[in-house]
Structures are given as structure tokens and as C-alpha cells.
Design an enzyme around this catalytic site. Sequence first.
Site, PDB file in Angstrom:
ATOM      1  N   HIS A  59       0.840  -1.205   0.000  1.00 32.03           N
ATOM      2  CA  HIS A  59       0.000   0.000   0.000  1.00 32.03           C
ATOM      3  C   HIS A  59       0.872   1.250   0.000  1.00 32.03           C
ATOM      4  O   HIS A  59       2.055   1.183   0.337  1.00 32.03           O
ATOM      5  CB  HIS A  59      -0.910   0.032   1.239  1.00 32.03           C
ATOM      6  CG  HIS A  59      -2.091  -0.889   1.128  1.00 32.03           C
ATOM      7  ND1 HIS A  59      -2.013  -2.217   1.466  1.00 32.03           N
ATOM      8  CD2 HIS A  59      -3.356  -0.673   0.705  1.00 32.03           C
ATOM      9  CE1 HIS A  59      -3.198  -2.777   1.262  1.00 32.03           C
ATOM     10  NE2 HIS A  59      -4.029  -1.878   0.800  1.00 32.03           N
ATOM     11  N   LYS A  78      -0.396   4.791   4.624  1.00 32.20           N
ATOM     12  CA  LYS A  78      -1.284   3.845   5.317  1.00 32.20           C
ATOM     13  C   LYS A  78      -0.808   3.626   6.753  1.00 32.20           C
ATOM     14  O   LYS A  78       0.382   3.431   6.988  1.00 32.20           O
ATOM     15  CB  LYS A  78      -1.341   2.510   4.560  1.00 32.20           C
ATOM     16  CG  LYS A  78      -2.326   1.532   5.198  1.00 32.20           C
ATOM     17  CD  LYS A  78      -2.757   0.435   4.266  1.00 32.20           C
ATOM     18  CE  LYS A  78      -3.684  -0.546   4.936  1.00 32.20           C
ATOM     19  NZ  LYS A  78      -4.983   0.030   5.327  1.00 32.20           N
TER      20      LYS A  78
HETATM   21  P1  NAD Z   1      -7.310   9.353   4.808  1.00 32.91           P
HETATM   22  O1  NAD Z   1      -6.416   9.602   5.979  1.00 32.91           O
HETATM   23  O2  NAD Z   1      -6.978   9.987   3.499  1.00 32.91           O
HETATM   24  O3  NAD Z   1      -8.824   9.768   5.159  1.00 32.91           O
HETATM   25  C1  NAD Z   1      -9.398   9.605   6.421  1.00 32.91           C
HETATM   26  C2  NAD Z   1     -10.186  10.874   6.729  1.00 32.91           C
HETATM   27  O4  NAD Z   1     -10.871  10.696   7.970  1.00 32.91           O
HETATM   28  C3  NAD Z   1      -9.265  12.092   6.874  1.00 32.91           C
HETATM   29  O5  NAD Z   1      -9.757  13.180   6.107  1.00 32.91           O
HETATM   30  C4  NAD Z   1      -9.319  12.378   8.368  1.00 32.91           C
HETATM   31  O6  NAD Z   1      -9.159  13.761   8.673  1.00 32.91           O
HETATM   32  C5  NAD Z   1     -10.719  11.889   8.705  1.00 32.91           C
HETATM   33  N1  NAD Z   1     -10.904  11.678  10.143  1.00 32.91           N
HETATM   34  C6  NAD Z   1     -10.022  11.110  11.009  1.00 32.91           C
HETATM   35  N2  NAD Z   1     -10.520  11.154  12.261  1.00 32.91           N
HETATM   36  C7  NAD Z   1     -11.723  11.765  12.177  1.00 32.91           C
HETATM   37  C8  NAD Z   1     -12.730  12.104  13.119  1.00 32.91           C
HETATM   38  N3  NAD Z   1     -12.551  11.857  14.424  1.00 32.91           N
HETATM   39  N4  NAD Z   1     -13.861  12.702  12.688  1.00 32.91           N
HETATM   40  C9  NAD Z   1     -14.015  13.001  11.381  1.00 32.91           C
HETATM   41  N5  NAD Z   1     -13.107  12.706  10.431  1.00 32.91           N
HETATM   42  C10 NAD Z   1     -11.972  12.097  10.829  1.00 32.91           C
HETATM   43  O7  NAD Z   1      -7.388   7.774   4.671  1.00 32.91           O
HETATM   44  P2  NAD Z   1      -8.047   6.894   3.491  1.00 32.91           P
HETATM   45  O8  NAD Z   1      -6.950   6.379   2.608  1.00 32.91           O
HETATM   46  O9  NAD Z   1      -9.197   7.629   2.890  1.00 32.91           O
HETATM   47  O10 NAD Z   1      -8.560   5.645   4.348  1.00 32.91           O
HETATM   48  C11 NAD Z   1      -9.492   5.814   5.412  1.00 32.91           C
HETATM   49  C12 NAD Z   1      -9.790   4.446   6.032  1.00 32.91           C
HETATM   50  O11 NAD Z   1     -10.438   3.611   5.066  1.00 32.91           O
HETATM   51  C13 NAD Z   1      -8.563   3.670   6.497  1.00 32.91           C
HETATM   52  O12 NAD Z   1      -8.889   2.934   7.654  1.00 32.91           O
HETATM   53  C14 NAD Z   1      -8.293   2.720   5.328  1.00 32.91           C
HETATM   54  O13 NAD Z   1      -7.594   1.564   5.701  1.00 32.91           O
HETATM   55  C15 NAD Z   1      -9.713   2.395   4.924  1.00 32.91           C
HETATM   56  N6  NAD Z   1      -9.895   1.930   3.545  1.00 32.91           N
HETATM   57  C16 NAD Z   1     -10.820   0.951   3.373  1.00 32.91           C
HETATM   58  C17 NAD Z   1     -11.123   0.505   2.105  1.00 32.91           C
HETATM   59  C18 NAD Z   1     -12.224  -0.503   1.940  1.00 32.91           C
HETATM   60  O14 NAD Z   1     -12.585  -0.870   0.791  1.00 32.91           O
HETATM   61  N7  NAD Z   1     -12.838  -0.970   3.041  1.00 32.91           N
HETATM   62  C19 NAD Z   1     -10.467   1.041   0.989  1.00 32.91           C
HETATM   63  C20 NAD Z   1      -9.526   2.047   1.194  1.00 32.91           C
HETATM   64  C21 NAD Z   1      -9.257   2.497   2.483  1.00 32.91           C
END
Ligand code: NAD
Length: 253
Positions: free
Chosen positions: A141, A145
Site C-alpha cells: 500500500h 497507510k
Molecule cells: P485518509 O487519511 O486519506 O482519510 C481519512 C479521513 O478521515 C481524513 O480526512 C481524516 O481527517 C478523517 N478523520 C479522522 N478522524 C476523524 C474524526 N474523528 N472525525 C471526522 N473525520 C476524521 O485515509 P483513506 O486512505 O481515505 O482511508 C481511510 C480508512 O479507510 C482507512 O482505515 C483505510 O484503511 C480504509 N480503507 C478501506 C477501504 C475498503 O474498501 N474498506 C479502501 C480504502 C481504504
Amino acid sequence: MRIGIAGIGGRMGRVLAEEAARAATLVGGIDREDVATPEGTARFPGIAALGEAADVVIDFTHASTVTEHARALAAAGCGWVLGTTGLDAAQETAVDVAAHRIGIVQAANFSPGVALVLALAERIAATLPAEGYDAEIVEMHHRQKVDAPSGTALALGRAVARGRGVAFDTVMESGRHGHTGARATGAIGFAALRGGQVVGEHTLLFAGASEHIALTHRAFDRRVFAEGAVRAALWLATQPAGRYGMEDVLGLR
Ligand code: NAD
């Protein structure tokens, strides 16, 4: 159908906002105060207000938010599509408790391709003897991450353990380093690579003495997760309270 996005300013949140607006009514989202939200989207003061305004909240944030989001969305009676990974046991329990009140689709990976790979992994593991075929999972990744192994890698490991009829926690072997001794028979090994801007790559290898079988999934674009999550949200609207996975959305079980 009204959709809200938790983490709307994040890598996934921005793509989710586009996909949700295409398929339904996007009411807006929440993010941390210091994080900009996509232009033209409404920012809500918190998860409780978002849960009141939406029929389903799609949540891709951080594991530390899960307990609060579980309580608030259950209280609001709002459906929850949960993509956040890296949850600990207490956070998983909070999801279980909320599932008594609301519908929840949780998946470590919302791509339809991965749902199929998981089903195949379980089937292969149920057929090949664990003594003759070593299961190893390699994932890569992007450098930002925060959790390892990835949620998808863990889901692959759990599928292999299910197929073999063993408890996953007793056979998982992650982060090998130093003098580890020989590989334990039946172990499920994990290796996590981090670098660049890789959206998500996973290979599950069954290594036998005379043959290798490899299942590989590569995601090139986050849109595949966003499309799957929006599909899950639309599906959830007609389901009773409970905890579901992408295999339910796709009719694979
Ligand atoms: P990212 O860090 O770009 O986005 C996460 C967002 O959540 C950020 O904008 C952050 O500011 C916000 N956030 C954090 N704490 C918060 C809170 N208390 N209240 C409101 N907002 C808050 O990360 P990403 O790459 O978008 O990934 C996010 C999550 O999704 C990770 O856990 C990742 O592993 C997961 N993910 C899952 C899949 C899937 O298909 N299930 C795919 C990609 C990523």
C-alpha cells in the site's frame, strides 16, 4: 436515499462524495476541523448531526472514531457502511452492539473482485491440506497507510483459516524478524510493504513442494472501493438491523 460521508476530506472520502452524489442524494459529511472538505459539500458539526440528516453514513475515517460513531449512528437509527480498517476487539464489539439497532455493512475491502477472491481463498484452503501447502499473504500500500497488515490481508487470512477449520489467531504469523526458527506447519504468514502511492495490492500464495497457487488482486483506482461502498449503502436501505458484509450485498452467501 440520503447519504452522508464520514471522513469526506480524505483520500477515500473525496471519491465517495462524487460517487454518492451520482447515485443518491449527498447530504454532506464530517471531517476534522483542520481538514478541508470538497468544494460544494455541506460540513456537519459531528457524527450525531450527520446521522440525523442521512439514511446511511459511509465511513472511511480512522479506527479511533469507531466507538463514538457506533453509539451515535445507533441512537440516530441511521445505517452505517463501515470501511475503516485496523479496529481492535473493543471497537469490533461496539459495532456488534450497534448492529442490534441499525443495519451495518462492514468490509475491509469494498471491491467486488476482492469479495470473490475471499470466497475462492476459503474454497482452496478447504480443499488443499495445510500440511502440504503453506499460505502466505503479501500486500503493498501507499506510504501514508497507518495499519498493518491491511484489513484486506487479514480478511484473506481469516478466509484461509475458515476454510481450514482453525482459529485464525492461533495460526497467524506476522512481522517475521531475526532468528524465527522454521516455519510452523499450518501457519498463515503475512508480509506488508509500504511505499509510493499504491492503492492496494494483495497476493495470497499457497506454496506446495511441487506447485504454487497464487491469487492476486490489484486495485488501480480508489473508485472501485467507493462504487462498492455506495452499492452497499443502496442495498442496506431495504435490510433489517444486523451486521452484513460485501458477500451479502453481492449475494455470494
Ligand atoms: P485518509 O487519511 O486519506 O482519510 C481519512 C479521513 O478521515 C481524513 O480526512 C481524516 O481527517 C478523517 N478523520 C479522522 N478522524 C476523524 C474524526 N474523528 N472525525 C471526522 N473525520 C476524521 O485515509 P483513506 O486512505 O481515505 O482511508 C481511510 C480508512 O479507510 C482507512 O482505515 C483505510 O484503511 C480504509 N480503507 C478501506 C477501504 C475498503 O474498501 N474498506 C479502501 C480504502 C481504504
